[in-house]
Each structure stands twice: as structure tokens, then as C-alpha cells.
Motif scaffolding. Structure first.
Motif, PDB file in Angstrom:
ATOM      1  N   GLU A   1       1.059  -1.220   0.184  1.00 42.23           N
ATOM      2  CA  GLU A   1       0.624  -0.032  -0.139  1.00 42.23           C
ATOM      3  C   GLU A   1       1.008   0.945   0.308  1.00 42.23           C
ATOM      4  O   GLU A   1       0.373   2.132  -0.538  1.00 42.23           O
ATOM      5  CB  GLU A   1      -0.711  -0.067   1.721  1.00 42.23           C
ATOM      6  N   ASP A   2       1.959   0.729  -0.071  1.00 40.41           N
ATOM      7  CA  ASP A   2       2.720   1.893   0.471  1.00 40.41           C
ATOM      8  C   ASP A   2       2.895   2.896  -1.237  1.00 40.41           C
ATOM      9  O   ASP A   2       4.053   3.713  -1.002  1.00 40.41           O
ATOM     10  CB  ASP A   2       3.744   1.646   1.700  1.00 40.41           C
ATOM     11  N   PHE A   3       3.543   2.140  -1.463  1.00 47.42           N
ATOM     12  CA  PHE A   3       4.459   1.990  -3.083  1.00 47.42           C
ATOM     13  C   PHE A   3       3.218   3.069  -3.477  1.00 47.42           C
ATOM     14  O   PHE A   3       2.224   3.432  -3.670  1.00 47.42           O
ATOM     15  CB  PHE A   3       4.252   1.060  -3.784  1.00 47.42           C
ATOM     16  N   VAL A   4       3.984   4.243  -4.408  1.00 45.81           N
ATOM     17  CA  VAL A   4       2.719   4.796  -5.217  1.00 45.81           C
ATOM     18  C   VAL A   4       3.647   4.874  -6.525  1.00 45.81           C
ATOM     19  O   VAL A   4       4.478   5.313  -7.322  1.00 45.81           O
ATOM     20  CB  VAL A   4       3.023   5.919  -4.684  1.00 45.81           C
ATOM     21  N   ILE A   5       2.434   4.475  -7.583  1.00 43.70           N
ATOM     22  CA  ILE A   5       2.776   4.958  -8.888  1.00 43.70           C
ATOM     23  C   ILE A   5       3.405   6.159  -9.211  1.00 43.70           C
ATOM     24  O   ILE A   5       2.852   7.155  -8.859  1.00 43.70           O
ATOM     25  CB  ILE A   5       1.691   4.211  -9.568  1.00 43.70           C
ATOM     26  N   GLY A   6       3.977   6.652  -9.751  1.00 41.99           N
ATOM     27  CA  GLY A   6       4.707   7.805 -10.277  1.00 41.99           C
ATOM     28  C   GLY A   6       6.295   8.113  -9.921  1.00 41.99           C
ATOM     29  O   GLY A   6       7.394   8.636 -10.108  1.00 41.99           O
ATOM     30  N   ASP A   7       5.921   7.227  -8.739  1.00 43.10           N
ATOM     31  CA  ASP A   7       7.270   7.692  -7.710  1.00 43.10           C
ATOM     32  C   ASP A   7       8.754   6.993  -8.228  1.00 43.10           C
ATOM     33  O   ASP A   7       8.907   5.797  -8.786  1.00 43.10           O
ATOM     34  CB  ASP A   7       7.402   7.224  -6.199  1.00 43.10           C
ATOM     35  N   SER A   8       9.959   8.442  -8.199  1.00 42.37           N
ATOM     36  CA  SER A   8      10.614   7.835  -8.815  1.00 42.37           C
ATOM     37  C   SER A   8      12.073   7.599  -7.817  1.00 42.37           C
ATOM     38  O   SER A   8      12.085   9.133  -6.779  1.00 42.37           O
ATOM     39  CB  SER A   8      11.338   8.301 -10.101  1.00 42.37           C
ATOM     40  N   ARG A   9      13.310   7.593  -7.991  1.00 39.93           N
ATOM     41  CA  ARG A   9      14.440   7.347  -7.591  1.00 39.93           C
ATOM     42  C   ARG A   9      15.225   8.126  -8.519  1.00 39.93           C
ATOM     43  O   ARG A   9      15.848   6.595  -9.237  1.00 39.93           O
ATOM     44  CB  ARG A   9      14.670   6.943  -6.013  1.00 39.93           C
ATOM     45  N   LYS A  10      16.523   8.632  -8.720  1.00 39.44           N
ATOM     46  CA  LYS A  10      18.071   7.682  -9.253  1.00 39.44           C
ATOM     47  C   LYS A  10      19.122   7.352  -8.069  1.00 39.44           C
ATOM     48  O   LYS A  10      19.391   7.965  -7.218  1.00 39.44           O
ATOM     49  CB  LYS A  10      18.457   8.995  -9.893  1.00 39.44           C
ATOM     50  N   THR A  11      19.931   6.749  -8.831  1.00 34.58           N
ATOM     51  CA  THR A  11      20.992   6.042  -8.041  1.00 34.58           C
ATOM     52  C   THR A  11      22.336   7.631  -8.314  1.00 34.58           C
ATOM     53  O   THR A  11      22.657   8.009  -9.488  1.00 34.58           O
ATOM     54  CB  THR A  11      20.651   5.203  -8.892  1.00 34.58           C
ATOM     55  N   SER A  12      23.619   6.614  -7.301  1.00 34.61           N
ATOM     56  CA  SER A  12      24.603   6.926  -7.925  1.00 34.61           C
ATOM     57  C   SER A  12      25.229   6.565  -9.394  1.00 34.61           C
ATOM     58  O   SER A  12      24.456   5.549  -9.220  1.00 34.61           O
ATOM     59  CB  SER A  12      25.388   7.129  -6.747  1.00 34.61           C
TER      60      SER A  12
END
Length: 149
Positions: free
Chosen positions: A8-19
């Protein structure tokens, strides 16, 4: 570090970038030894000079492994990898290229076991010129918050 990030905590469209991580000759040689893939595209500098890219290229499976590794930073106690789909190698990666990854939540759907859901992450790997070199979808099997209820 470990956390509990439920379905339930995952939100479609959320993103993250890595090093970033630079791919070295040692990475390629080690991967060839581990995988048994000693094709000249990866190992023979002189042969590669006769080919379209004119230099050695990293194994696609090496870029996949490093790209996935870059995206794994936090241990989620209530999720595990369910698989990967739609893997494509878009452009070659060369020795001394630096790759980084972008991860975006693409989809959520129920699993046949009601206590779980499937979260699909889009994993995109780019080189230092911001050119897309690899894409795939990472499927996570994630526990629902009220799984025990």
C-alpha cells in the motif's frame, strides 16, 4: 538498514535516482570468468577494432547486474524480487563509462495470494552522456499491510 515498505505504501510514478559506477576492464574480465562468456566482443581489443564499435564492450549481463545493484539500497523486510521482464540492451557500454539508474514505480496489481501484491518498477540505466543503455522491469512480491488479518 532495513525497513518495512508494504504494498500500500508504493505510489505509481514515484521515482529515485542512483549514484554512478564506472565500468572497468577488471569488471569485464571478472564477469567473463564468472559467466564463461569470453566472446571477443568483450575480451579481444584487436578483433574489436575490426568491428562497428571499434573497442571492447561490456557484457549486457554485467550492465544488468550492476544496474540492479545500484538500485538496491534499502532492505525491505516485506518484499522480495519476483523476477525481471522486458530486458533490453539499448546501447553498448564501454570500459570507463559511468552508469547510473533511474527507478520508477510503474504498476501495482494483486497477486494470486491475497496477502501479497506485485509492484512493477521500471529500471532505466544511463551512461555518463545521459544516453539510455538498458531498460527492464523489476517485479517485487510485496506483503500487504494487513496480511495477517
Amino acid at each position: 538498514m532495513s525497513v518495512k515498505i508494504f504494498y500500500e505504501d508504493f505510489v505509481i510514478g514515484d521515482s529515485r535516482k542512483t549514484s554512478g559506477r564506472t565500468i572497468t576492464d577488471a569488471d569485464i574480465v571478472l564477469h567473463a570468468g564468472q559467466s564463461g562468456d569470453f566472446y571477443p566482443h568483450h575480451m579481444d581489443e584487436e578483433w574489436c577494432k575490426t568491428q562497428p564499435f571499434k573497442r571492447r564492450i561490456a557484457h549486457g549481463t554485467l550492465i544488468f547486474s550492476v544496474g540492479v545493484g545500484l538500485s538496491a539500497g534499502v532492505i525491505n523486510e516485506v518484499a522480495m524480487t519476483y523476477g525481471y521482464e522486458r530486458l533490453r540492451f539499448i546501447k553498448p557500454v564501454f570500459i570507463n563509462d559511468t552508469i547510473k539508474a533511474n527507478v520508477t514505480i510503474k504498476e501495482k496489481k494483486d497477486h494470486k495470494k491475497p496477502a501479497y501484491g506485485i509492484v512493477t518498477e521500471s529500471l532505466e540505466v544511463f551512461n555518463q552522456h545521459n544516453e539510455l543503455v538498458m531498460v527492464c522491469e523489476h517485479l517485487l512480491l510485496v506483503e500487504k499491510r494487513n496480511a495477517d488479518a
